[in-house]
Design an enzyme around this catalytic site. Structure first.
Site, PDB file in Angstrom:
ATOM      1  N   ARG A 205      10.937 -35.555  41.410  1.00  0.00           N
ATOM      2  CA  ARG A 205       9.994 -34.547  40.933  1.00  0.00           C
ATOM      3  C   ARG A 205       9.876 -34.664  39.415  1.00  0.00           C
ATOM      4  NH1 ARG A 205       8.379 -34.541  45.227  1.00  0.00           N
ATOM      5  NH2 ARG A 205       8.171 -32.846  46.759  1.00  0.00           N
TER       6      ARG A 205
ATOM      7  N   GLU B 102       1.208 -32.959  36.639  1.00  0.00           N
ATOM      8  CA  GLU B 102       0.261 -33.785  37.398  1.00  0.00           C
ATOM      9  C   GLU B 102      -0.908 -32.903  37.851  1.00  0.00           C
ATOM     10  OE1 GLU B 102       2.070 -35.865  40.668  1.00  0.00           O
ATOM     11  OE2 GLU B 102       3.743 -36.583  39.459  1.00  0.00           O
TER      12      GLU B 102
ATOM     13  N   HIS C 289       2.778 -41.492  41.082  1.00  0.00           N
ATOM     14  CA  HIS C 289       3.338 -40.688  42.174  1.00  0.00           C
ATOM     15  C   HIS C 289       3.022 -41.315  43.536  1.00  0.00           C
ATOM     16  CE1 HIS C 289       4.501 -36.302  43.400  1.00  0.00           C
ATOM     17  NE2 HIS C 289       5.018 -37.203  44.216  1.00  0.00           N
TER      18      HIS C 289
END
Length: 384
Positions: free
Chosen positions: A210, A239, A256
């Site tokens: 994360r 993000e 990601h």
């Protein structure tokens, strides 16, 4: 029955088409109007599922095709009697293979003929961290595990876990924790100024967990200082509007997508299909394997002349080379500032098909048992 689903969830029709009507919407911009008359909501990590989204809707079941749940207000769903299901572990192997690919690149950069000489500290030993540790140990790496919640709840395993400082002393540190803020072992900004100062230019920090686990501002500052570590980031604070300055400073930058193998995505859809079927009392007749297409590359072959470590490197990168995603993200960050968020999302939405090592058959002719064991440990199919 109306099923509202993030448009980027794969195989929606294949798994859910005979359960109800499917309405595809953008996960990033999903609104209360999109879900008001839905019975079932299927999301990914980009959608915040809470009172603001669902109050007044008909939703009775929420499923996220992701391993994390920090985007879900679990207490609110439970209080309203809305059934919830996630897909823990669905893309664990995909993330592990991402880390192995990064380790391969790093070993090559360090001119190491044997990548297992690297010590690896794994912070967060859940589905991903545990699978990564298992594969690394089978490959001969020295591994240190850090997971304070597990260490606290498993007193019989006191010799299994080390402190964060001990994990941070390894050649490579790989982060795989969930994002928690209000707990005894909060992971928000767990890697901050103090922890970053302890890392040296002889180390690599990988974050495929994360983004907010690392203090991005502190990392930006540390990377401008002498003796800074190399950093590989797949996840980012804020993000999709990530910091382009940080992208410029890290060694490897990806959008990601560590868990974005086709197998991982499809397995996540399958797990939510199974959970919804149980909720509705329906039989589960569909499995992910029946929907996986033939891979573009199905076989590689090595003879007795092959160097063991070179063969592993070649096979790994035949399946996945992170440098391609790095190049795409750096190019995307060159657009005007107000377009960068959309550019980041497009990289994920339009992500090319990536297959896991299990899709590749490796033929070995006269090779050593050590090489055979290494290929098996990673997950390749072998033909000897």
């Amino acid at each position: 029955m109306l099923i509202v689903a993030d448009e980027n969830i794969p195989l929606l029709e294949a798994f859910f088409g005979d359960i109800g009507e499917i309405r595809r919407v953008s996960g990033r911009t999903m609104s209360p109007e999109d879900v008001r008359d839905a019975d079932v909501l299927l999301v990914r990590s980009v959608t915040r599922v809470n009172c603001a989204l669902l109050e007044g809707s008909n939703v009775r079941f929420v499923g996220t095709t992701t391993i994390g749940t920090d985007h879900i207000d679990l207490d609110w769903l439970a209080a309203r009697g809305i059934r919830f299901s996630a897909a823990p572990g669905c893309n664990a192997n995909s993330v592990v293979e991402y880390v192995l690919a990064v380790l391969s690149l790093y070993a090559e950069r360090c001119v190491l003929s044997d990548w297992s000489r690297l010590t690896v500290g794994i912070v967060g030993v859940g589905n991903v961290g545990a699978e990564l540790a298992d594969k690394l140990l089978r490959l001969g790496f020295s591994v240190k595990l850090c997971d304070p919640p597990r260490a606290e709840s498993e007193p019989e395993a006191t010799d299994t876990f080390v402190s964060l400082d001990e994990a941070l002393a390894c050649d490579v540190v790989s982060l795989h924790t969930p994002l928690t803020r209000d707990s005894a072992h909060s992971t928000f900004h767990m890697i901050g100024e103090h922890e970053l100062a302890a890392l040296t230019s002889e180390q690599l920090l990988i974050n495929a967990g994360r983004g907010e686990v690392i203090d991005g501002a502190a990392l930006c500052e540390r990377l401008d200082q002498a003796g800074a570590p190399l950093v590989a980031l797949d996840v980012w604070e804020q993000e999709p509007r990530i910091n382009p300055e940080l992208v410029d400073k890290v060694w490897l930058a990806t959008p990601h997508i560590a868990g974005y193998s086709l197998e991982g995505k499809v397995h996540g859809t399958e797990m939510i299909y199974q959970a919804l079927s149980r909720f509705l009392g329906l039989p589960t007749r569909k499995q992910a394997g029946q929907f996986l297409p033939e891979p573009a590359l199905s076989k590689v072959s090595f003879t007795s002349a092959a160097d063991e470590h070179a063969a592993i490197r070649i096979a790994l990168r035949a399946c996945y080379d992170p440098r391609q995603d790095d190049a795409r993200l750096r190019k995307a960050m060159r657009v005007p500032a107000d377009e960068r968020g959309n550019a980041f999302d497009r990289l994920r939405r339009d992500y090319p098909v990536r297959r896991e090592c299990s899709s590749l058959k490796v033929q070995l002719k006269g090779t050593s048992k050590s090489l055979q064991d290494s290929f098996r440990a990673i997950g390749f199919k072998l033909k000897i």
